[in-house]
Scaffold this motif. Structure first.
Motif, PDB file in Angstrom:
ATOM      1  N   CYS A   3       0.756  -1.103  -0.411  1.00  0.00           N
ATOM      2  CA  CYS A   3      -0.178  -0.198   0.316  1.00  0.00           C
ATOM      3  C   CYS A   3       0.930   1.052  -0.037  1.00  0.00           C
ATOM      4  O   CYS A   3       1.911   1.090   1.255  1.00  0.00           O
ATOM      5  N   ASP A   4       0.617   2.236  -0.672  1.00  0.00           N
ATOM      6  CA  ASP A   4       1.166   3.717  -0.440  1.00  0.00           C
ATOM      7  C   ASP A   4       0.183   5.083  -0.530  1.00  0.00           C
ATOM      8  O   ASP A   4      -0.724   4.762  -1.147  1.00  0.00           O
ATOM      9  N   VAL A   5       1.423   5.738  -0.525  1.00  0.00           N
ATOM     10  CA  VAL A   5       0.636   6.985  -0.350  1.00  0.00           C
ATOM     11  C   VAL A   5       0.829   7.503  -1.362  1.00  0.00           C
ATOM     12  O   VAL A   5       1.812   7.952  -1.812  1.00  0.00           O
ATOM     13  N   TYR A   6      -0.310   8.593  -2.457  1.00  0.00           N
ATOM     14  CA  TYR A   6      -0.756   9.168  -3.528  1.00  0.00           C
ATOM     15  C   TYR A   6      -1.255  10.432  -3.050  1.00  0.00           C
ATOM     16  O   TYR A   6      -2.162  10.332  -2.550  1.00  0.00           O
ATOM     17  N   LEU A   7      -0.340  11.467  -3.031  1.00  0.00           N
ATOM     18  CA  LEU A   7      -0.839  12.936  -2.945  1.00  0.00           C
ATOM     19  C   LEU A   7      -0.916  14.006  -4.023  1.00  0.00           C
ATOM     20  O   LEU A   7      -0.236  13.280  -4.675  1.00  0.00           O
ATOM     21  N   ASN A   8      -1.711  14.392  -4.051  1.00  0.00           N
ATOM     22  CA  ASN A   8      -1.841  15.422  -5.393  1.00  0.00           C
ATOM     23  C   ASN A   8      -1.666  16.586  -4.417  1.00  0.00           C
ATOM     24  O   ASN A   8      -2.547  17.011  -3.724  1.00  0.00           O
ATOM     25  N   PHE A   9      -1.423  17.783  -5.518  1.00  0.00           N
ATOM     26  CA  PHE A   9      -1.329  19.248  -5.152  1.00  0.00           C
ATOM     27  C   PHE A   9      -1.381  19.626  -6.453  1.00  0.00           C
ATOM     28  O   PHE A   9      -1.796  19.134  -7.501  1.00  0.00           O
ATOM     29  N   ASP A  10      -1.547  21.388  -5.779  1.00  0.00           N
ATOM     30  CA  ASP A  10      -2.399  21.581  -6.694  1.00  0.00           C
ATOM     31  C   ASP A  10      -1.743  22.694  -8.259  1.00  0.00           C
ATOM     32  O   ASP A  10      -1.335  24.510  -7.795  1.00  0.00           O
ATOM     33  N   GLY A  11      -0.298  22.567  -8.366  1.00  0.00           N
ATOM     34  CA  GLY A  11       0.969  23.328  -9.001  1.00  0.00           C
ATOM     35  C   GLY A  11       2.643  23.676  -8.119  1.00  0.00           C
ATOM     36  O   GLY A  11       3.161  23.516  -8.761  1.00  0.00           O
ATOM     37  N   ASN A  12       2.116  23.072  -7.203  1.00  0.00           N
ATOM     38  CA  ASN A  12       3.379  22.819  -5.684  1.00  0.00           C
ATOM     39  C   ASN A  12       4.323  21.554  -5.742  1.00  0.00           C
ATOM     40  O   ASN A  12       4.757  21.662  -4.581  1.00  0.00           O
ATOM     41  N   CYS A  13       4.039  20.696  -6.217  1.00  0.00           N
ATOM     42  CA  CYS A  13       3.853  18.418  -5.653  1.00  0.00           C
ATOM     43  C   CYS A  13       5.423  18.834  -6.160  1.00  0.00           C
ATOM     44  O   CYS A  13       6.062  18.481  -5.200  1.00  0.00           O
ATOM     45  N   GLU A  14       6.591  19.370  -7.494  1.00  0.00           N
ATOM     46  CA  GLU A  14       7.919  18.989  -7.656  1.00  0.00           C
ATOM     47  C   GLU A  14       8.343  20.056  -5.967  1.00  0.00           C
ATOM     48  O   GLU A  14       9.068  19.092  -5.138  1.00  0.00           O
ATOM     49  N   GLU A  15       7.846  21.454  -5.513  1.00  0.00           N
ATOM     50  CA  GLU A  15       8.334  22.077  -4.133  1.00  0.00           C
ATOM     51  C   GLU A  15       8.076  21.248  -3.163  1.00  0.00           C
ATOM     52  O   GLU A  15       8.592  20.949  -2.160  1.00  0.00           O
TER      53      GLU A  15
END
Length: 134
Positions: A3-15
């Protein structure tokens, strides 16, 4: 099974992932930008944003994430990313790193069930629980 964690960002994922890479001394396994995918996945002006990335942390943990432009990202309190560290020192280091510019919701300290525990909301709005063994 894994099981892994998957996070969503609104434009600052790389940061965010660079921040987590530094905190956890992680390593990128995969980084795909929208420009790497089919044209129908490209959101004009966001070609260099993250379509999918995998960051390895520790021996068998991964954080997967992306910038999500297909639906709004709503930050909420229905989840925490939970990390069980190898020892108290590692737990304290992770907690200190993640809490930088964030909000501590429970200080990392001894708990009645044994070991140490703390929770926080990081500077990207992600909720974390850090535990160390007793």
């Amino acid at each position: 099974m894994k099981c892994d964690v998957y996070l969503n960002f609104d434009g600052n994922c790389e940061e965010a992932l660079d921040f987590y890479k530094n905190v956890f001394d992680g390593a990128y396994e995969v980084v795909m930008r929208y420009s790497d995918g089919p044209p129908e996945y490209i959101v004009k002006g966001n070609e260099d944003k993250i379509m999918h990335a995998t960051l390895s942390i520790g021996n068998d943990c991964e954080i997967k994430a992306s910038d999500n432009f297909h639906m709004p990202v709503h930050k909420g309190n229905a989840y925490h990313v939970s990390i069980l560290t190898d020892d108290d020192e590692q737990g304290a280091d992770f907690f200190k790193g993640l809490s930088e510019d964030g909000e501590v919701t429970m200080p990392y300290n001894d708990v009645f069930w044994g070991g140490k525990f703390g929770s926080l909301i990081d500077q990207f709005g992600v909720q974390w629980m850090i535990s160390s063994p007793h």
